[in-house]
Design an enzyme around this catalytic site. Sequence first.
Site, PDB file in Angstrom:
ATOM      1  N   GLU A   1       2.568   8.709 -29.473  1.00  0.00           N
ATOM      2  CA  GLU A   1       1.617   9.311 -30.420  1.00  0.00           C
ATOM      3  C   GLU A   1       0.197   8.822 -30.180  1.00  0.00           C
ATOM      4  OE1 GLU A   1       4.094  10.535 -34.450  1.00  0.00           O
ATOM      5  OE2 GLU A   1       2.548   9.018 -34.611  1.00  0.00           O
TER       6      GLU A   1
ATOM      7  N   HIS B   1      24.510   3.482 -15.291  1.00  0.00           N
ATOM      8  CA  HIS B   1      25.631   4.351 -14.932  1.00  0.00           C
ATOM      9  C   HIS B   1      25.390   5.793 -15.371  1.00  0.00           C
ATOM     10  CE1 HIS B   1      28.236   0.932 -13.712  1.00  0.00           C
ATOM     11  NE2 HIS B   1      27.328   0.308 -14.434  1.00  0.00           N
TER      12      HIS B   1
ATOM     13  N   LYS C   1       4.977  21.428 -38.224  1.00  0.00           N
ATOM     14  CA  LYS C   1       5.064  21.464 -39.697  1.00  0.00           C
ATOM     15  C   LYS C   1       4.511  22.773 -40.221  1.00  0.00           C
ATOM     16  CE  LYS C   1       4.339  16.506 -40.334  1.00  0.00           C
ATOM     17  NZ  LYS C   1       3.447  15.506 -40.888  1.00  0.00           N
TER      18      LYS C   1
HETATM   19  O1  PA5 Z   1       2.640   7.484 -37.061  1.00  0.00           O
HETATM   20  C1  PA5 Z   1       2.558   8.362 -37.914  1.00  0.00           C
HETATM   21  O2  PA5 Z   1       1.531   8.541 -38.571  1.00  0.00           O
HETATM   22  C2  PA5 Z   1       3.743   9.263 -38.221  1.00  0.00           C
HETATM   23  O3  PA5 Z   1       4.831   9.031 -37.400  1.00  0.00           O
HETATM   24  C3  PA5 Z   1       4.167   9.039 -39.658  1.00  0.00           C
HETATM   25  O4  PA5 Z   1       4.549   7.710 -39.835  1.00  0.00           O
HETATM   26  C4  PA5 Z   1       5.322   9.978 -40.032  1.00  0.00           C
HETATM   27  O5  PA5 Z   1       4.936  11.304 -39.804  1.00  0.00           O
HETATM   28  C5  PA5 Z   1       5.676   9.797 -41.484  1.00  0.00           C
HETATM   29  O6  PA5 Z   1       4.571  10.016 -42.299  1.00  0.00           O
HETATM   30  P1  PA5 Z   1       4.552   9.549 -43.794  1.00  0.00           P
HETATM   31  O7  PA5 Z   1       4.652   8.054 -43.834  1.00  0.00           O
HETATM   32  O8  PA5 Z   1       3.245  10.040 -44.335  1.00  0.00           O
HETATM   33  O9  PA5 Z   1       5.734  10.191 -44.479  1.00  0.00           O
END
Ligand code: PA5
Length: 446
Positions: free
Chosen positions: A286, A307, A421
């Site tokens: 990310e 393996h 989303k």
């Molecule tokens: O790193 C990030 O921002 C995302 O992976 C969030 O942690 C994930 O989408 C969950 O979001 P939230 O904590 O708002 O539910």
Amino acid sequence: MTIRLNDKYLQNFITAEDYAGIAPRISDAHETLVNKNGAGNDFLGWTELPDGYDREEIARLVQAAEKIKKSCDVFIAIGIGGSYLGARAAIEFCKSARYNNLKKDTPDIYFSGNDISASNLAELLEIYEGKDICINVISKSGTTTEPAISFRVFRELLEKKYGKEGAAERIFVTTDKARGKLKELADANGYETFVVPDDVGGRFSVLTPVGLLPIAVAGIDVYDMLNGALASKKAYAECDIEKNDCYKYAAIRNILLEKGKSVEILATYESSLAMTAEWWKQLYGESEGKDKKGIFPASVTFTTDLHSLGQFIQEGSRIMFETVIDLVNSSDKMEIPYDESNSDGLNFVAGKDLHYVNRTAFMATAMAHVDGGVPNIVLELEKRGAFEFGYLVYFFELACAISGYTLGVNPFDQPGVEAYKKNMFALLGKPGAEHEKLRDELAKKM
Ligand code: PA5
């Protein structure tokens, strides 16, 4: 030594000139980070956590964990992404991948809300039947669909079982201090809440209540973990890639990427580290995968995956490098028995410690993969424990920030996560003009 970067398996791939060439860019990245003047600089709260964490909040969290340990058989942590991976990684790293099956005086811990699988939710409901339950719902935004669905199901279950007031005693909420549906719900129902700091992004939040409440419920010393992060912060403060292994790791990744190595495989030799690799994948994926740039983060657990994926790594397309976490000491001693008859031909390893054999497998694999053209970065990790986990977390977070700035991206945003989303909301009929418009556009493509 908690972590040491061993570069002996890189010598065929990286020259002194490569290090000298990248050093000024690493130095620029360091300046950007410490002067807080780069992209995403409003999300640098993670750098302050090891020494600047909220003392009162963490003391209250430890008390809540004690209450939870006494009042339930099963603790459910509901969250996804950065609100899930860190806690699970820590529990498996410090305890075991089979934590729930260990003899222990802490509750079983299950994770929910990290997918939308009907079978997963149905199975969990079956597992919880007849058990005393506590819930921690974790969402920084307080609006994420996956944990929201799971929480709705479990809130109903708890309210039926314990009544509204009884349920409120068993529901713990970790979210933003003021915003979001979850915060509204917590305030309306009197749930105990813990705060995700504004300036800490999800994937950098394991050392906030996001990770620390489930970790404390598992009986792990959260102060030891924070001390580990602090030791790491102090160890990697100086910007010199010859002395700073964290910055050197960031430098090597960028050098290898520029030589065409666009996949990094985090390899571990312990199943208890497999979830740490999952956490690491989110952190790097990310943070760096944007603007058509980045290294694709993958992971393997050896020797198991030798393996399955071993063949590809040895001889497939030469696009990858490996970062191996070499666990130097195992807390478990296991001597391979001697057999007089030697009918299985295994006496050549009789009397040897199993961890020694595992590390020998690592050395053998590293040499083979290097011969096959796969550079290996080795991170020697002294042992598994809360301190070491905190140390490793800060090492990877800091390296990620330096690596991302060196790559030329904002390591602290994740704009691409929204795309699925938007489509999902449109297809599911979420009210609102923007969803309706998109629904019409998507209908033409289906
Ligand atoms: O790193 C990030 O921002 C995302 O992976 C969030 O942690 C994930 O989408 C969950 O979001 P939230 O904590 O708002 O539910």
